[in-house]
Write an enzyme that holds these catalytic residues in place. Structure first.
Site, mmCIF file in Angstrom:
data_model
loop_
_atom_site.group_PDB
_atom_site.id
_atom_site.type_symbol
_atom_site.label_atom_id
_atom_site.label_comp_id
_atom_site.label_asym_id
_atom_site.label_seq_id
_atom_site.Cartn_x
_atom_site.Cartn_y
_atom_site.Cartn_z
ATOM 1 N N LYS A 186 5.096 1.867 -6.507
ATOM 2 C CA LYS A 186 4.337 0.994 -6.627
ATOM 3 C C LYS A 186 4.413 0.015 -7.836
ATOM 4 C CE LYS A 186 1.429 3.283 -4.523
ATOM 5 N NZ LYS A 186 2.065 3.761 -3.135
ATOM 6 N N SER A 243 3.167 1.210 1.737
ATOM 7 C CA SER A 243 2.422 1.334 1.370
ATOM 8 C C SER A 243 3.055 0.167 0.201
ATOM 9 C CB SER A 243 1.761 1.939 -0.076
ATOM 10 O OG SER A 243 3.006 2.331 -0.500
#
EC number: 3.4.21.-
Lengths: 163, 154
Positions: B84, B41
Site C-alpha cells: 500500500k 488494490s
C-alpha cells in the site's frame, strides 16, 4: 596473510550468527516491573530471558504465553507481556474504552501480570499478531532463577468467553 | 581412504550450503528483496504479477515519508503481506470510513491506502497500522521488463 583470513572468517561468520539469532532465538534483559512477580520479582536484580524465535515462526500462540512484541506506540521499543485473549475471545477489560472487547481476527489481547503498573492492551487495545517478535521460554540469568516460563493466565484474567 | 574423503566432501558441501543460506537470509532480511504483488488494490501504479525490488533499510531507520509504497504485514493475518501507499504519518488528519470519519493518526502508526481507492481494503477499513508491521519500502519495478521504473519520489 593472517589479516586476510581473519577478515574472511568474520565476513562469513557474522551472517551465520545473525541468521541463528533471527531463526532460533536470543537472550535479552527484561526491564521494568510490568511482569512482576514472574519476571523481575525484586527491583534490584533484572532477569535475562531466552526469547525463542522458532516458537513463533507460524504464529501458533496459546493463551498464557509470555511473548515479546514490538510496541504499537513506538516501533523502536520491544515490550514483554502475557497473551490473555486470542482472536475471537471476549475479554473483560480493565479501563479500556469499552468493558468487553471481542478480539478481532489476527489480533491478540496482551497484558502484564502486574495489573495497574503496566502499559498493555488495556491502554492501546488488541495488538496485531504480526507485531509478535518472540516467545519468552526460559529465565536464564541469574542462575538461581533458572526456570521454564509456563503458559498460564491468572484466574481472574481468564477471557470472559473463549472461542 | 575413499570413505573419509567422501565424508569430508559432504561436510564441506553442507558447510558451503549453510553459508550461502545464511548470507541470503541476511541480505533478504536487512538489505532488500524481490516481491511479486498480486491484486487490484494498487492499480494503476502496480498491476498484478509485477515484480518489485524493495529495501529494508528505511523502515528500520524510520525514514518513511508520505507517498512511499511499502510492503507491510496484514494487520488481520500476519502470514499475508500487503502493498500500500503511506498517505498519513503520525499526527496527520485523515479521512476514514463510516464509524470514524475524521481521525488523527496516533503515534507509532501510519495510514495506508491503495491507489485504487474504490477496490482496496486498507486503513479506511481497519484503521491506522502500527509502524512495526512495515517490512520494506518499494524502490523500483523490475518485471515486466518494458515497465522498469523507479517507484520512489525523489
Amino acid at each position: 596473510m593472517w589479516f586476510k583470513s581473519v577478515c574472511k572468517s568474520v565476513l562469513l561468520g557474522v551472517p551465520i550468527g545473525i541468521t541463528f539469532l533471527d531463526t532460533v532465538g536470543y537472550v535479552a534483559r527484561v526491564e521494568g516491573i510490568s511482569m512482576q512477580p514472574v519476571l523481575n520479582p525484586d527491583s534490584k536484580n533484572t532477569d535475562y530471558v531466552f526469547l525463542s524465535r522458532w516458537a513463533v515462526r507460524d504464529y501458533n500462540l496459546r493463551r498464557g504465553d509470555v511473548i515479546s512484541l514490538v510496541s504499537p506506540k513506538d516501533p523502536n521499543q520491544k515490550i514483554i507481556k502475557r497473551i490473555v485473549g486470542l482472536q475471537g475471545d471476549v475479554v473483560n477489560t480493565l479501563g479500556y474504552k469499552t468493558q468487553y472487547v471481542r478480539v478481532p481476527e489476527g489480533h491478540c489481547w496482551v497484558e502484564g501480570d502486574h495489573t495497574g503498573h503496566t502499559l498493555d492492551s488495556n491502554t492501546f487495545g488488541p495488538v496485531s499478531l504480526g507485531l509478535v517478535n518472540a516467545r519468552a521460554a526460559y529465565i536464564v540469568w541469574p542462575p538461581r532463577r533458572w526456570q521454564k516460563l509456563e503458559a498460564k493466565v491468572p484466574d481472574h484474567r481468564k477471557p470472559y468467553l473463549e472461542k | 581412504m575413499a570413505f573419509t574423503r567422501i565424508i569430508g566432501k559432504t561436510c564441506g558441501f553442507i558447510g558451503y550450503a549453510l553459508q550461502t543460506a545464511c548470507i541470503t537470509h541476511c541480505t533478504f532480511e536487512y538489505v532488500g528483496d524481490f516481491v511479486m504483488c498480486s491484486g487490484p488494490s494498487m492499480e494503476p501504479t502496480l498491476q498484478t504479477n509485477n515484480v518489485l525490488f524493495t529495501e529494508h533499510v528505511s523502515p528500520r531507520l524510520q525514514r518513511l515519508r508520505r507517498g512511499d509504497i511499502v510492503i507491510c504485514r496484514s494487520p488481520s493475518n500476519p502470514k499475508q503481506n500487503i502493498c500500500k501507499r503511506i498517505t498519513g504519518l503520525p499526527g496527520d488528519r485523515v479521512r476514514g470510513n463510516f464509524p470514524r470519519r475524521n481521525q488523527v493518526v496516533p503515534r507509532g502508526h501510519v495510514w495506508l491506502e491503495g491507489d485504487n481507492s474504490s477496490n482496496s481494503a486498507d486503513s479506511r477499513t481497519y484503521g491506522p497500522v502500527p509502524e512495526g508491521l512495515i517490512r520494506s519500502r518499494v524502490v523500483c519495478r523490475v518485471w515486466p521488463l518494458d515497465k522498469i521504473s523507479l517507484m520512489s519520489q525523489y
